[in-house]
Design a protein around this motif. Structure first.
Motif, PDB file in Angstrom:
ATOM      1  N   PRO A   1     -68.709 -15.877 -33.755  1.00  0.00           N
ATOM      2  CA  PRO A   1     -67.433 -16.189 -34.411  1.00  0.00           C
ATOM      3  C   PRO A   1     -67.369 -15.760 -35.874  1.00  0.00           C
ATOM      4  N   GLN A   2     -68.531 -15.438 -36.470  1.00  0.00           N
ATOM      5  CA  GLN A   2     -68.519 -14.967 -37.853  1.00  0.00           C
ATOM      6  C   GLN A   2     -68.116 -13.497 -37.949  1.00  0.00           C
TER       7      GLN A   2
ATOM      8  N   THR B   1     -57.232 -19.809 -24.329  1.00  0.00           N
ATOM      9  CA  THR B   1     -58.504 -20.507 -24.388  1.00  0.00           C
ATOM     10  C   THR B   1     -58.537 -21.616 -23.365  1.00  0.00           C
TER      11      THR B   1
ATOM     12  N   LYS C   1     -70.590 -18.067 -29.410  1.00  0.00           N
ATOM     13  CA  LYS C   1     -69.552 -18.919 -28.839  1.00  0.00           C
ATOM     14  C   LYS C   1     -69.109 -18.288 -27.520  1.00  0.00           C
TER      15      LYS C   1
ATOM     16  N   ASP D   1     -63.017 -12.935 -33.916  1.00  0.00           N
ATOM     17  CA  ASP D   1     -62.321 -14.177 -33.593  1.00  0.00           C
ATOM     18  C   ASP D   1     -61.379 -13.970 -32.409  1.00  0.00           C
ATOM     19  N   ASP D   2     -60.728 -15.078 -31.990  1.00  0.00           N
ATOM     20  CA  ASP D   2     -59.835 -15.035 -30.830  1.00  0.00           C
ATOM     21  C   ASP D   2     -58.704 -14.035 -31.017  1.00  0.00           C
ATOM     22  N   THR D   3     -58.166 -14.000 -32.217  1.00  0.00           N
ATOM     23  CA  THR D   3     -57.011 -13.138 -32.474  1.00  0.00           C
ATOM     24  C   THR D   3     -57.352 -11.671 -32.238  1.00  0.00           C
TER      25      THR D   3
END
Length: 733
Positions: A54-55, A77, A8, A58-60
């Motif tokens: 993404p697995q 984002t 991603k 993550d964004d956080t």
């Protein structure tokens, strides 16, 4: 390794960066996270592009790591191009930035402008305290326990260096050593420990002044981006049931009618329904001469309407318009970094720890081995090395140089999709042009009709116009224009395009073939004319040769100059690939002085031709220049793909590495000149920074250089490199 299909790609706007070392720090730390494939951060734009699985991440987690480093995620984002352009530079105004999260160097403004209260006044106070302390150093030193010196110099030290000390402490807690804050902190605290207070204050003071100039340079680069982005229109005058309503361009749909008043920016791509005017295209193309537009003309968002009111029918939503794609391209150009930038980032990563270790060796080993050596003397020499080990001059000037090159090219109507392509342009040995629409104008006009086998001129033209009635090709349009009559669609059936050859259709129940000589040979049509100089359309009716139509396509005014400029720029071979017949290709090649050409090529043949050139050119790069519409496969296959006339051409902007926003082939040589100038400046900065640092490492080790000279050298080389990098933006070819 993570498969590309599962990755991603996301963008984030980062606040608090004031130099490329900040960007390098973020890149280095995020790339250590499992699942992160690639990170590219631009200090000039404050934008980060990250590709990750993404697995695994993550964004956080990404945002947490960034904030741990002392920076701020302003817009987490950019989910779409449309959202990305709502407020592309809000962070410069500080609307989303917490005041207690100043960046590493402690300045509260990211714009690069000097803030009198926050920056200049404290520096003036420090200068006054330092000057006073040095003027009265002897009396102050003779006070009990030299307390007078501490009363004067320690406040000056804290005033000039508090932000650096705070950032160093925060970075140490998060495990981030060996950055410029840590180096300056250790060097100055060491100077205080050996009672060299004036030097400690001076190091912090001059470092702070240097950082201000770096802030200003980055701000200048950001403002140059903002100047490019000023072409973005803010409002549109939407016609709603006869009344005009002012709305955002994003709110306008395809097919809506808008009014553009004199002096306004054209907000969306559209066709003119009513009015005529002059439009200024300089913001998009770099051309200063206005263009005349009338009913039926397609005009693009970002142009400026100068004289008359225009009524437009919108043909694209703002997010799909040329200007939106151009803005996205300009903003993200710095994400594709040149190998030199990547090398400097890696070099700085190892250079600083090596010099720190060397400084420890200098401080500890000589006093143990030499009876005459004192700890104070060799610690002082080690502190000089620590000051010199700060990599700022290198790390900021190289990206600024490339950014200046990308920005300078954009000002000339040449959009380069990354500094890596600027570097590639410096080694170009072969330039290959498409013919139609690139070296020639692509505006066709019927000049001669030659009937055969009993067909009349009028009959031949009528059959050709009707057979070509469904084609969008410029040649077909020129034939319909010459015919000049309304064509009844019911008379044309079974229309079929034969790729690279022509078309076949039934006109009033007659089977008509219209196309190249290659089409006649493919269909085994007997004919007595094969070689015709110029663009020619042969016709056969019910398998009987009916004659041909000759169509002129004028060579562009600057095409010959473009070839001459390329040869002067050191390009060894200039070639042309065309689907046209050999006679036409030979005529164009002779008139322009091309080295070689190939004719009668299908799109796949052009790819084969480029691959053969790639195999033969060795280390030199091959550039292909096309119109970006029919030549996408060749543009993609070449080392560097250039699209001519990028305005309005989606395929050009999407496929090409470099988009020339005008129809001028001379811009190819101009792009090479900009690239070579940029490269020279980058090399100059590398030699300057490494040479000065290497010299002062030597002088510091043998005890010739002092802390004063070291900080002057470090700050001075950074400022000189920054000023040198700025020359690209203002340089004229």
């Amino acid at each position: 390794m993570t498969q590309p299909s599962s990755l991603k790609t996301q963008q984030m706007q980062i606040g608090g960066m004031d130099c490329a070392s900040c960007a390098a720090k973020i890149e280095r730390n995020l790339e250590q996270l499992a699942g992160v494939d690639e990170v590219s951060v631009s200090a000039a734009t404050g934008r980060m592009t990250v590709s990750y699985d993404p697995q695994q991440v993550d964004d956080t987690l990404l945002q947490k790591r960034i904030t741990t480093l002392g920076y701020v995620v302003i817009r987490p984002t950019l989910k779409s191009r449309r959202e990305a352009h709502d407020h592309p530079y809000d962070y410069e105004h500080g609307r989303d930035r917490p005041n207690d999260h100043a960046h590493d160097h402690g300045h509260d403004n990211d714009s690069g402008e000097f803030n009198v209260k926050a920056d200049v006044i404290p520096i003036l106070l420090v200068i006054m305290l330092l000057a006073g302390g040095m003027a009265f150093e002897e009396p102050l030193h003779q006070t009990p326990f030299s307390i007078g010196e501490y009363i004067v110099f320690i406040p000056a030290y804290l005033l000039s260096g508090w932000s650096v000390l705070k950032a160093a402490g925060r970075n140490i807690i998060s495990g981030q050593l060996f950055d410029e804050n840590f180096l300056m902190t250790v060097a100055t605290l060491g100077a205080i420990a050996i009672h060299e207070l004036p030097e400690a204050v001076a190091v912090m003071l001059f470092y702070r002044i240097g950082e201000l100039f770096q802030d200003y340079s980055v701000g200048r680069s950001r403002r140059s981006i903002k100047a490019l982005l000023e072409v973005r229109p803010d409002t549109a005058n939407l016609n709603v049931n006869g009344s005009i309503k002012t709305v955002s361009p994003e709110a306008v749909e395809v097919g809506d009618i808008i009014l553009v008043k004199p002096g306004e920016k054209i907000p969306l791509d559209g066709d003119i329904l009513d009015g005529h005017s002059l439009v200024d295209t300089s913001a998009l193309t770099g051309e200063s001469v206005p263009r005349t537009v009338n009913v039926g003309t397609t005009i693009l968002a970002g142009m400026v309407n100068q004289t008359g009111a225009l009524t437009l029918k919108v043909t694209k939503r703002f997010g799909e318009s040329s200007i939106a794609k151009i803005l996205d391209l300009v903003e993200n150009a710095t994400s594709k970094k040149a190998q030199t930038e990547k090398f400097i980032t890696r070099f700085a990563r190892y250079y600083t720890p090596v010099v720190v270790i060397l400084s420890l060796v200098v401080a500890l080993i000589p006093p143990l081995l030499l009876s005459s050596a004192t700890h104070e003397e060799w610690v002082y020499r080690a502190l000089v090395l620590l000051v010199i080990s700060c990599p700022c001059g290198l790390v900021i000037s190289i990206p600024l140089g490339y950014f200046g090159g990308v920005g300078g090219a954009a000002k000339r109507g040449i959009l380069v999709k990354g500094s890596t392509f600027l570097d590639a342009l410096t080694t170009v040995k072969t330039v290959v042009f498409d013919k139609t629409g690139t070296l020639t104008q692509g505006v066709f006009k019927v000049t001669q009709i030659v009937p055969k086998n009993g067909f009349s001129t009028a009959e031949l033209l009528s059959l050709a116009a009707k057979a070509e009635s469904h084609s969008n090709h410029p040649v077909a349009q020129s034939i319909r224009d010459a015919y000049g009559q309304r064509i009844d669609d019911a008379t044309v059936t079974d229309y079929e395009e034969i790729a690279g050859h022509g078309i076949q259709a039934k006109v009033n129940h007659q089977t008509v073939l219209a196309g190249s000589d290659r089409l006649l040979h493919r269909e085994n049509i007997d004919h007595d004319t094969c070689h015709v100089e110029g663009t020619v359309v042969h016709l056969a009716v019910d398998r009987r040769y009916a004659g041909y139509i000759l169509i002129a396509d004028e060579i562009r005014a600057d095409a010959a100059q473009a070839v001459n400029d390329l040869k002067q720029a050191g390009v060894g071979q200039i070639a042309m690939l065309t689907g046209d017949n050999p006679a036409t290709a030979e005529g164009v090649a002779d008139r322009l002085g091309l080295d070689t050409y190939r004719a009668n090529l299908l799109p796949e043949d052009k790819v084969d031709a480029i691959e053969q050139l790639l195999d033969r050119t060795g280390h030199g790069k091959v550039v292909f220049v096309g119109d970006g519409i029919n030549d996408a496969p060749v543009i993609a296959r070449a080392d560097i793909g250039m699209a001519m006339g990028g305005l309005g051409s989606d395929a050009a902007i999407e496929t090409a590495d470099i988009v020339i926003m005008t129809d001028a082939p001379s811009k190819v040589a101009e792009a090479i000149h900009v690239a070579k100038k940029t490269r020279r400046i980058v090399v100059q900065n590398i030699i300057l920074a490494m040479g000065v640092k290497g010299l002062f490492i030597l002088l510091g080790t043998i005890g010739v250089a002092t802390l004063w000279e070291a900080v002057f050298a470090d700050v001075g080389v950074a400022l000189l490199a920054i000023l040198n990098a700025g020359r690209v933006l203002s340089w004229q070819v």
